[in-house]
Design a protein around this motif. Sequence first.
Motif, PDB file in Angstrom:
ATOM      1  N   VAL A 209       0.617  -1.105   0.085  1.00  0.00           N
ATOM      2  CA  VAL A 209       0.289   0.035  -0.143  1.00  0.00           C
ATOM      3  C   VAL A 209       0.833   1.174   0.198  1.00  0.00           C
ATOM      4  O   VAL A 209       2.027   1.108   0.492  1.00  0.00           O
ATOM      5  CB  VAL A 209      -0.757   0.234   1.192  1.00  0.00           C
ATOM      6  CG1 VAL A 209      -1.568  -1.045   1.473  1.00  0.00           C
ATOM      7  CG2 VAL A 209      -0.424   0.220   2.332  1.00  0.00           C
ATOM      8  N   PRO A 210       0.814   2.501  -0.718  1.00  0.00           N
ATOM      9  CA  PRO A 210       0.992   3.481  -0.794  1.00  0.00           C
ATOM     10  C   PRO A 210       2.309   3.697   0.914  1.00  0.00           C
ATOM     11  O   PRO A 210       1.553   4.064   2.076  1.00  0.00           O
ATOM     12  CB  PRO A 210       0.331   4.562  -1.091  1.00  0.00           C
ATOM     13  CG  PRO A 210      -0.932   4.617  -1.666  1.00  0.00           C
ATOM     14  CD  PRO A 210      -0.822   2.591  -0.852  1.00  0.00           C
ATOM     15  N   GLN A 211       3.453   4.172   0.758  1.00  0.00           N
ATOM     16  CA  GLN A 211       3.723   4.536   1.940  1.00  0.00           C
ATOM     17  C   GLN A 211       3.929   5.604   1.790  1.00  0.00           C
ATOM     18  O   GLN A 211       5.538   6.564   1.717  1.00  0.00           O
ATOM     19  CB  GLN A 211       5.130   4.404   2.431  1.00  0.00           C
ATOM     20  CG  GLN A 211       4.776   2.040   2.444  1.00  0.00           C
ATOM     21  CD  GLN A 211       4.013   1.674   3.062  1.00  0.00           C
ATOM     22  OE1 GLN A 211       4.862   2.193   4.555  1.00  0.00           O
ATOM     23  NE2 GLN A 211       3.443   0.957   3.110  1.00  0.00           N
ATOM     24  N   VAL A 212       2.690   7.526   2.256  1.00  0.00           N
ATOM     25  CA  VAL A 212       2.979   7.969   2.045  1.00  0.00           C
ATOM     26  C   VAL A 212       4.092   8.905   3.253  1.00  0.00           C
ATOM     27  O   VAL A 212       4.054   8.949   4.180  1.00  0.00           O
ATOM     28  CB  VAL A 212       1.553   8.876   2.348  1.00  0.00           C
ATOM     29  CG1 VAL A 212       1.510  10.083   2.156  1.00  0.00           C
ATOM     30  CG2 VAL A 212       0.949   8.287   0.446  1.00  0.00           C
ATOM     31  N   VAL A 213       4.810   9.714   2.816  1.00  0.00           N
ATOM     32  CA  VAL A 213       5.230  10.677   3.560  1.00  0.00           C
ATOM     33  C   VAL A 213       5.124  12.138   3.166  1.00  0.00           C
ATOM     34  O   VAL A 213       5.366  12.579   1.856  1.00  0.00           O
ATOM     35  CB  VAL A 213       6.942  10.665   3.549  1.00  0.00           C
ATOM     36  CG1 VAL A 213       7.283   9.368   4.567  1.00  0.00           C
ATOM     37  CG2 VAL A 213       7.837  10.959   2.059  1.00  0.00           C
ATOM     38  N   CYS A 286      -2.579  14.209   3.513  1.00  0.00           N
ATOM     39  CA  CYS A 286      -2.268  13.691   2.048  1.00  0.00           C
ATOM     40  C   CYS A 286      -2.770  12.668   2.224  1.00  0.00           C
ATOM     41  O   CYS A 286      -1.992  11.452   2.487  1.00  0.00           O
ATOM     42  CB  CYS A 286      -1.007  14.262   1.603  1.00  0.00           C
ATOM     43  SG  CYS A 286       0.319  14.171   2.051  1.00  0.00           S
ATOM     44  N   ILE A 287      -4.064  11.558   1.234  1.00  0.00           N
ATOM     45  CA  ILE A 287      -4.635  10.300   1.600  1.00  0.00           C
ATOM     46  C   ILE A 287      -4.031   9.627  -0.505  1.00  0.00           C
ATOM     47  O   ILE A 287      -4.444  10.662  -1.343  1.00  0.00           O
ATOM     48  CB  ILE A 287      -6.262  10.525   1.401  1.00  0.00           C
ATOM     49  CG1 ILE A 287      -5.874  10.633   3.074  1.00  0.00           C
ATOM     50  CG2 ILE A 287      -6.254   8.366   1.207  1.00  0.00           C
ATOM     51  CD1 ILE A 287      -7.291  11.112   3.579  1.00  0.00           C
ATOM     52  N   ALA A 288      -3.003   8.228  -0.311  1.00  0.00           N
ATOM     53  CA  ALA A 288      -3.306   8.010  -1.676  1.00  0.00           C
ATOM     54  C   ALA A 288      -3.456   6.732  -1.938  1.00  0.00           C
ATOM     55  O   ALA A 288      -3.872   5.988  -0.277  1.00  0.00           O
ATOM     56  CB  ALA A 288      -1.269   7.920  -2.083  1.00  0.00           C
ATOM     57  N   GLU A 296      -1.198   7.274   4.355  1.00  0.00           N
ATOM     58  CA  GLU A 296      -1.907   9.005   3.706  1.00  0.00           C
ATOM     59  C   GLU A 296      -0.370   9.367   5.450  1.00  0.00           C
ATOM     60  O   GLU A 296       0.728   8.660   6.135  1.00  0.00           O
ATOM     61  CB  GLU A 296      -2.945   9.175   4.566  1.00  0.00           C
ATOM     62  CG  GLU A 296      -3.385   8.820   6.455  1.00  0.00           C
ATOM     63  CD  GLU A 296      -4.609   9.006   6.769  1.00  0.00           C
ATOM     64  OE1 GLU A 296      -4.414  10.519   7.551  1.00  0.00           O
ATOM     65  OE2 GLU A 296      -6.118   8.784   6.721  1.00  0.00           O
ATOM     66  N   ALA A 297      -0.253  10.459   5.415  1.00  0.00           N
ATOM     67  CA  ALA A 297       0.452  11.421   6.083  1.00  0.00           C
ATOM     68  C   ALA A 297      -0.446  12.795   5.752  1.00  0.00           C
ATOM     69  O   ALA A 297      -1.188  13.500   5.982  1.00  0.00           O
ATOM     70  CB  ALA A 297       1.759  11.499   5.143  1.00  0.00           C
TER      71      ALA A 297
END
Length: 368
Positions: A209-213, A286-288, A296-297
């Motif tokens: 899953v997206p590892q948003v930073v 911010c949600i990917a 999200e981050a």
Amino acid sequence: FALIPLQLVAGFIKSPLSQKRLTQDSVELYCEAIGNPIPEIQWWFEGNEPNETYAQLWDGARQDRVKINATYNLHSTSTIYIANLTGDDSGTYECRASNDPDRNHLSKSPKVKWIRSQANVFVIERPEIQTQLTSTAGKLVLSCNLTEPHSAIEGHEWKHGDKILQTDMESSPSTTYEIEGKEEEHSGTYQCIYKTSPEIKGEINISVVPQVVAYKKSEHGNEGDTGVLTCKNPSFPPVSSWTWSRNGVESIVNGSGRYIIKSSGNKTELRILKLNIEEDTGDYHCIATNFFGKGEATVNLRVRSRLAALWPFLGIVAEVLVLVTIIFIYEKRRKPDEVLDDDDGGSAPLKSNATNHKDKNVRQRNAN
């Protein structure tokens, strides 16, 4: 006398080379010729069927899998590129060149025949590679197994992007590569490459899953300026969609109010026009989203008053004023005896003069 240009028959200076390829690969052949006038170059093909004859190839042939690029500057160069090869693409490819003026005439025969240079292309059925990804004891183990290799295996190579991770010279149809850590830390596409002729490649994807930073977890902006909040996703596979929300509840729509959202691939940017202290301060999320889920981050935005930039300067001015006041008060309250010492020092010469006059009078009386 008029100079007659020297005519030279066409000749090759570079010829195409025979190659081996796997199905689904691509092949590129190159040809170069000289002459005066500059010769024309054509590509022809003859398959391996018994009754098959040469047929001319053109740009866009074979359902647009054939691309031909030619340049005519001082001499002739031509490249033919064939994508997504199949077994039917095996055969003899012929580069033909001629500068005879009648070379393409429908009724006249050319005085000089086309010169020809040939190359053979062998398309081999791609063997199957069985791939596997396992996770044990904090390690990721990537495995490849080549079934029915078509030629001798002279070694293996593992790659992640353009980076070579591991090489060996073993002839085994199986090869493995181990990674310390979790899938979230090492997502991406890994290749196992078999050193055969031609090379055979297999792929293993580590997908998460997206590892948003957030580019910055805390952003500051001045009232009235434009605030810019940025997030990115370094993991695989890429993000399919981005969304933003404020304080975890309020969804932000691109173009609504003072909000502008720009997203491209694994990066997104939220711009807030004319920042307002009361309305814009808070947490932004911010949600990917990709095929495997969401990540999200959070970015905390603090909006400062325009006068905030003056506080350091005003503080320095205040410190200077305090120091000047202290020095002034100190000078005014100096000890009184320090002033008396200064007065005594000024009367000493008078006493010395009086003594000198007294001595002078005594000497005068003695003389009389």
